[in-house]
Design a protein around this motif. Structure first.
Motif, PDB file in Angstrom:
ATOM      1  N   SER A  16      30.243 -25.618  72.466  1.00 21.32           N
ATOM      2  CA  SER A  16      29.824 -26.128  70.961  1.00 21.32           C
ATOM      3  C   SER A  16      30.586 -27.291  70.411  1.00 21.32           C
ATOM      4  O   SER A  16      30.210 -28.300  70.150  1.00 21.32           O
ATOM      5  CB  SER A  16      29.609 -24.953  70.192  1.00 21.32           C
ATOM      6  OG  SER A  16      30.675 -24.275  69.844  1.00 21.32           O
ATOM      7  N   GLU A  35      42.402 -27.506  70.285  1.00 18.15           N
ATOM      8  CA  GLU A  35      42.151 -26.604  71.213  1.00 18.15           C
ATOM      9  C   GLU A  35      43.691 -25.600  71.442  1.00 18.15           C
ATOM     10  O   GLU A  35      44.893 -26.455  71.477  1.00 18.15           O
ATOM     11  CB  GLU A  35      41.697 -26.867  72.567  1.00 18.15           C
ATOM     12  CG  GLU A  35      41.616 -25.728  73.621  1.00 18.15           C
ATOM     13  CD  GLU A  35      40.791 -24.663  73.252  1.00 18.15           C
ATOM     14  OE1 GLU A  35      39.517 -24.962  72.955  1.00 18.15           O
ATOM     15  OE2 GLU A  35      41.051 -23.354  72.968  1.00 18.15           O
ATOM     16  N   THR A  42      34.913 -20.979  77.078  1.00 17.42           N
ATOM     17  CA  THR A  42      34.743 -19.726  77.736  1.00 17.42           C
ATOM     18  C   THR A  42      33.903 -20.248  78.893  1.00 17.42           C
ATOM     19  O   THR A  42      33.949 -19.722  79.955  1.00 17.42           O
ATOM     20  CB  THR A  42      33.993 -18.885  76.688  1.00 17.42           C
ATOM     21  OG1 THR A  42      34.620 -18.740  75.794  1.00 17.42           O
ATOM     22  CG2 THR A  42      33.417 -17.674  77.437  1.00 17.42           C
ATOM     23  N   LYS A  51      31.516 -17.016  86.785  1.00 20.95           N
ATOM     24  CA  LYS A  51      30.633 -15.610  87.213  1.00 20.95           C
ATOM     25  C   LYS A  51      29.414 -16.040  88.202  1.00 20.95           C
ATOM     26  O   LYS A  51      29.339 -15.559  89.168  1.00 20.95           O
ATOM     27  CB  LYS A  51      30.118 -15.212  85.925  1.00 20.95           C
ATOM     28  CG  LYS A  51      28.931 -14.150  85.924  1.00 20.95           C
ATOM     29  CD  LYS A  51      28.481 -13.878  84.674  1.00 20.95           C
ATOM     30  CE  LYS A  51      27.172 -14.828  84.662  1.00 20.95           C
ATOM     31  NZ  LYS A  51      26.491 -14.596  83.240  1.00 20.95           N
ATOM     32  N   THR A 311      25.205 -20.060  76.159  1.00 24.56           N
ATOM     33  CA  THR A 311      25.429 -21.607  75.977  1.00 24.56           C
ATOM     34  C   THR A 311      24.457 -22.504  75.657  1.00 24.56           C
ATOM     35  O   THR A 311      24.572 -23.325  74.726  1.00 24.56           O
ATOM     36  CB  THR A 311      26.007 -21.857  77.235  1.00 24.56           C
ATOM     37  OG1 THR A 311      27.352 -21.059  77.731  1.00 24.56           O
ATOM     38  CG2 THR A 311      26.308 -23.416  77.535  1.00 24.56           C
TER      39      THR A 311
HETATM   40  C1  LIG Z   1      31.676 -13.405  81.150  1.00 24.24           C
HETATM   41  C2  LIG Z   1      30.943 -14.147  80.421  1.00 24.24           C
HETATM   42  C3  LIG Z   1      29.751 -14.498  81.097  1.00 24.24           C
HETATM   43  C4  LIG Z   1      28.700 -15.210  80.226  1.00 24.24           C
HETATM   44  N1  LIG Z   1      27.810 -15.577  80.988  1.00 24.24           N
HETATM   45  C5  LIG Z   1      26.742 -16.511  80.218  1.00 24.24           C
HETATM   46  C6  LIG Z   1      25.483 -16.886  80.989  1.00 24.24           C
HETATM   47  O1  LIG Z   1      25.487 -16.732  82.136  1.00 24.24           O
HETATM   48  N2  LIG Z   1      24.705 -17.700  80.411  1.00 24.24           N
HETATM   49  C7  LIG Z   1      24.871 -18.022  79.023  1.00 24.24           C
HETATM   50  O2  LIG Z   1      24.297 -18.867  78.432  1.00 24.24           O
HETATM   51  N3  LIG Z   1      26.258 -17.724  78.303  1.00 24.24           N
HETATM   52  C8  LIG Z   1      26.839 -16.717  79.084  1.00 24.24           C
HETATM   53  N4  LIG Z   1      28.250 -16.475  78.498  1.00 24.24           N
HETATM   54  C9  LIG Z   1      28.156 -16.633  76.923  1.00 24.24           C
HETATM   55  C10 LIG Z   1      28.710 -18.191  76.817  1.00 24.24           C
HETATM   56  O3  LIG Z   1      29.942 -18.369  77.672  1.00 24.24           O
HETATM   57  C11 LIG Z   1      29.281 -18.371  75.195  1.00 24.24           C
HETATM   58  O4  LIG Z   1      28.063 -18.144  74.532  1.00 24.24           O
HETATM   59  C12 LIG Z   1      29.629 -19.982  75.130  1.00 24.24           C
HETATM   60  O5  LIG Z   1      30.549 -20.188  75.928  1.00 24.24           O
HETATM   61  C13 LIG Z   1      30.208 -19.831  73.850  1.00 24.24           C
HETATM   62  O6  LIG Z   1      30.704 -21.399  73.472  1.00 24.24           O
HETATM   63  P1  LIG Z   1      31.420 -21.829  72.162  1.00 24.24           P
HETATM   64  O7  LIG Z   1      31.726 -23.195  72.105  1.00 24.24           O
HETATM   65  O8  LIG Z   1      30.748 -21.171  71.057  1.00 24.24           O
HETATM   66  O9  LIG Z   1      32.968 -20.872  72.258  1.00 24.24           O
HETATM   67  P2  LIG Z   1      34.143 -21.144  73.513  1.00 24.24           P
HETATM   68  O10 LIG Z   1      33.522 -21.582  74.552  1.00 24.24           O
HETATM   69  O11 LIG Z   1      34.595 -19.834  73.447  1.00 24.24           O
HETATM   70  O12 LIG Z   1      35.025 -22.198  72.760  1.00 24.24           O
HETATM   71  C14 LIG Z   1      35.874 -21.631  71.621  1.00 24.24           C
HETATM   72  C15 LIG Z   1      37.249 -22.306  71.952  1.00 24.24           C
HETATM   73  O13 LIG Z   1      38.108 -22.368  70.394  1.00 24.24           O
HETATM   74  C16 LIG Z   1      39.309 -22.290  70.899  1.00 24.24           C
HETATM   75  N5  LIG Z   1      39.991 -21.513  69.658  1.00 24.24           N
HETATM   76  C17 LIG Z   1      39.789 -20.373  69.063  1.00 24.24           C
HETATM   77  N6  LIG Z   1      40.393 -20.113  68.095  1.00 24.24           N
HETATM   78  C18 LIG Z   1      41.326 -21.676  67.798  1.00 24.24           C
HETATM   79  C19 LIG Z   1      42.042 -21.887  66.704  1.00 24.24           C
HETATM   80  N7  LIG Z   1      42.409 -21.141  65.598  1.00 24.24           N
HETATM   81  N8  LIG Z   1      42.635 -23.198  66.944  1.00 24.24           N
HETATM   82  C20 LIG Z   1      42.127 -24.009  68.093  1.00 24.24           C
HETATM   83  N9  LIG Z   1      41.348 -23.655  69.015  1.00 24.24           N
HETATM   84  C21 LIG Z   1      40.770 -22.381  68.924  1.00 24.24           C
HETATM   85  C22 LIG Z   1      39.256 -21.095  71.978  1.00 24.24           C
HETATM   86  O14 LIG Z   1      40.488 -21.190  72.593  1.00 24.24           O
HETATM   87  C23 LIG Z   1      38.143 -21.767  72.768  1.00 24.24           C
HETATM   88  O15 LIG Z   1      38.527 -22.456  73.852  1.00 24.24           O
HETATM   89  C24 LIG Z   1      29.188 -15.652  79.110  1.00 24.24           C
HETATM   90  C25 LIG Z   1      30.235 -15.323  78.284  1.00 24.24           C
HETATM   91  C26 LIG Z   1      30.956 -14.475  79.111  1.00 24.24           C
HETATM   92  C27 LIG Z   1      32.363 -14.003  78.469  1.00 24.24           C
END
Ligand SMILES: Cc1cc2nc3c(=O)[nH]c(=O)nc-3n(C[C@H](O)[C@H](O)[C@H](O)COP(=O)(O)OP(=O)(O)OC[C@H]3O[C@@H](n4cnc5c(N)ncnc54)[C@H](O)[C@@H]3O)c2cc1C
Length: 446
Positions: A16, A35, A42, A51, A311
């Motif tokens: 995101s 970051e 993730t 995975k 995602t």
């Molecule tokens: C094991 C597993 C399998 C999955 N499999 C699937 C799948 O098959 N298909 C699918 O669609 N989804 C899957 N997902 C879900 C998907 O990975 C997440 O929905 C998606 O990655 C979330 O993206 P995001 O950008 O919201 O957060 P993230 O990708 O978690 O990014 C957030 C980032 O913010 C950083 N951060 C946090 N707090 C701070 C701070 N205070 N200051 C600076 N940086 C900070 C973190 O370090 C992280 O890098 C899976 C999740 C897991 C755990």
């Protein structure tokens, strides 16, 4: 302390945060991204992508097992060490590549934990970042069980990096992560346990198909412990002992806790910007703005939005946030969201549930098919292939679909297309699909 000023500061470099940063930068705004862990977040580092590499090996093993005696002499076996090395080739370069692509695009990068000083100022280490717009894209992290011995319970991050797969592995939680990891460990020939506190795992999926999947996985050797609470974990010599009420006790080598994920909000000092949140994440309106600060947005897993933590959904939310920062007033309107459990067979779902359809029998028709004997599934010797399609009685349009089969991921994507285009299964009669293929079965699901 050095002070910097930007049009946009994004916190978090996952799917995101990255989307918002690139979108707003490409339209001429000054953008910084922060970051605290590894560039990439993730999905690419410790979620979907690594995975699915492991799932690939499980698929190869299972496919060869199904065809043993039908042209295949020996079932494939998994070398965990080689598989982990292969997985690593997808992960190891991501942080560096992601960082470089931010820098190449003119997005400034700050490594460290971001925390609010006020509603337009963040502190990252010794740096102060001032911004017209701030985007919270900090994701979520695995819940930690509050029981004695929780230091022995590892997380999904750890499973995806296990250097050796132990002989016995136990997953706590009945969600998709436990099921998928159990499927991988089972394909690798290990003793696998899933412990779940009630008897309804995978609660977002069709209960009949979940029951069928559980019984197939049981036959394959997974030990399910439903209606089982856990009160402590102890280290006993080389193994771990899990115990709970009613004399529950289980010895295992490794425990992976997958009891849900909590939004990453703890260290952001949200109070300094009067940002409201609940246990589910940061409260947002339909434009993904926070309650008291229209110039502070939240998207992805950290937002208590209506979108699932997947995602494609978090990327869609991020695109809306970018549009709104760029001056539009766009409310998020989620399409039907397909979701898949990558077990063997796979389980998938989109749109309304069977229970919802049954509540309105005048409006919906449910078409249930046992497709196990169909050519597509017989050819690959699948033991069970099931489908349920929900259509609107007036328009014949597809309103929901549920699959259990090795092709369930592709089938649900076809349904997503049909639903988006408001097409009926009959409309597909005039589409020529390559034969034989799962798509060429589509019209027969009518
Ligand atoms: C094991 C597993 C399998 C999955 N499999 C699937 C799948 O098959 N298909 C699918 O669609 N989804 C899957 N997902 C879900 C998907 O990975 C997440 O929905 C998606 O990655 C979330 O993206 P995001 O950008 O919201 O957060 P993230 O990708 O978690 O990014 C957030 C980032 O913010 C950083 N951060 C946090 N707090 C701070 C701070 N205070 N200051 C600076 N940086 C900070 C973190 O370090 C992280 O890098 C899976 C999740 C897991 C755990």
């Amino acid at each position: 302390m050095t002070e910097y000023t930007y049009d946009v500061v994004v916190i978090g470099s996952g799917a995101s945060g990255t989307t918002v940063a690139f979108e707003t930068r490409s339209r001429g705004l000054s953008v910084a991204i922060v970051e605290e862990r590894s560039w990439g977040g993730t999905c690419v580092l410790r979620g979907c992508d690594p995975k699915k590499v492991l799932i690939g090996a499980a698929e190869a093993t299972n496919f060869s097992k199904r065809l043993r005696g039908k042209g295949i002499k020996q079932a494939a076996t998994i070398s965990w060490t080689e598989l982990m090395a292969f997985k690593e080739t997808f992960v190891e370069d991501v942080p560096e590549q992601r960082l470089r692509s931010f820098q190449d695009s003119g997005i400034e990068t700050f490594f460290g934990k971001a925390a609010f000083q006020s509603n337009n100022t963040l502190q990252v280490g010794e740096d102060i970042l001032k911004a017209k717009n701030i985007v919270l894209a900090t994701g979520a992290a695995p819940n930690k069980m509050k029981i004695p011995g929780n230091e022995y319970i590892q997380t999904s991050d750890d499973f995806l990096s296990l250097q050796e797969l132990p002989d016995s592995i136990t997953f706590i939680g009945g969600g998709y992560i436990s099921f998928e990891f159990a499927s991988i460990a089972l394909a690798a020939g290990k003793e696998v346990h899933i412990i779940h506190h009630n008897s309804k795992p995978l609660k977002k999926f069709d209960p009949d198909f979940v029951a069928a999947l559980v019984s197939l996985m049981k036959e394959e050797g997974v030990h399910f412990h439903f209606d089982t609470d856990i009160s402590k974990v102890e280290k006993k010599a080389d193994t771990l002992e899990i115990s709970g009420p009613n004399s529950f006790s289980l010895r295992t080598d490794v425990i992976i806790g997958a009891t849900g994920r909590a939004p990453n909000i703890a260290h952001l000092n949200l109070e300094n910007a009067q940002i409201e949140y609940t246990r589910k994440g940061i409260s947002v309106n339909k434009n993904l703005q926070t309650v008291n600060n229209p110039h502070i947005y939240a998207c992805g897993d950290v937002a208590a939005s209506k979108g699932a933590a997947l995602t494609p959904v978090v990327s869609m939310e991020a695109a809306i946030v970018a549009e709104n920062i760029l001056g539009k007033q766009v409310a998020i309107d989620y399409p039907a969201i397909p979701s898949v459990v990558f077990t063997s067979p796979k389980l998938s779902s989109i749109g309304i549930s069977i229970a919802e359809a049954q509540e309105q029998p005048d409006k919906y028709e449910i078409k249930s098919h046992d497709t196990t004997e169909w050519y597509t599934y017989k050819r690959t010797n699948e033991s069970l292939a099931l489908a349920k399609i929900i259509t609107d009685k007036n328009t014949q349009q597809v309103k929901g679909a549920h699959f259990l089969s090795e092709e369930a991921d592709y089938m649900i994507n076809y349904m997503a297309l049909l639903m988006k285009a408001n097409l009926t299964l009959t409309d597909l009669q005039t589409v020529l699909f390559a034969y034989p293929s799962p798509a060429s079965d589509l019209t027969a699901l009518n």
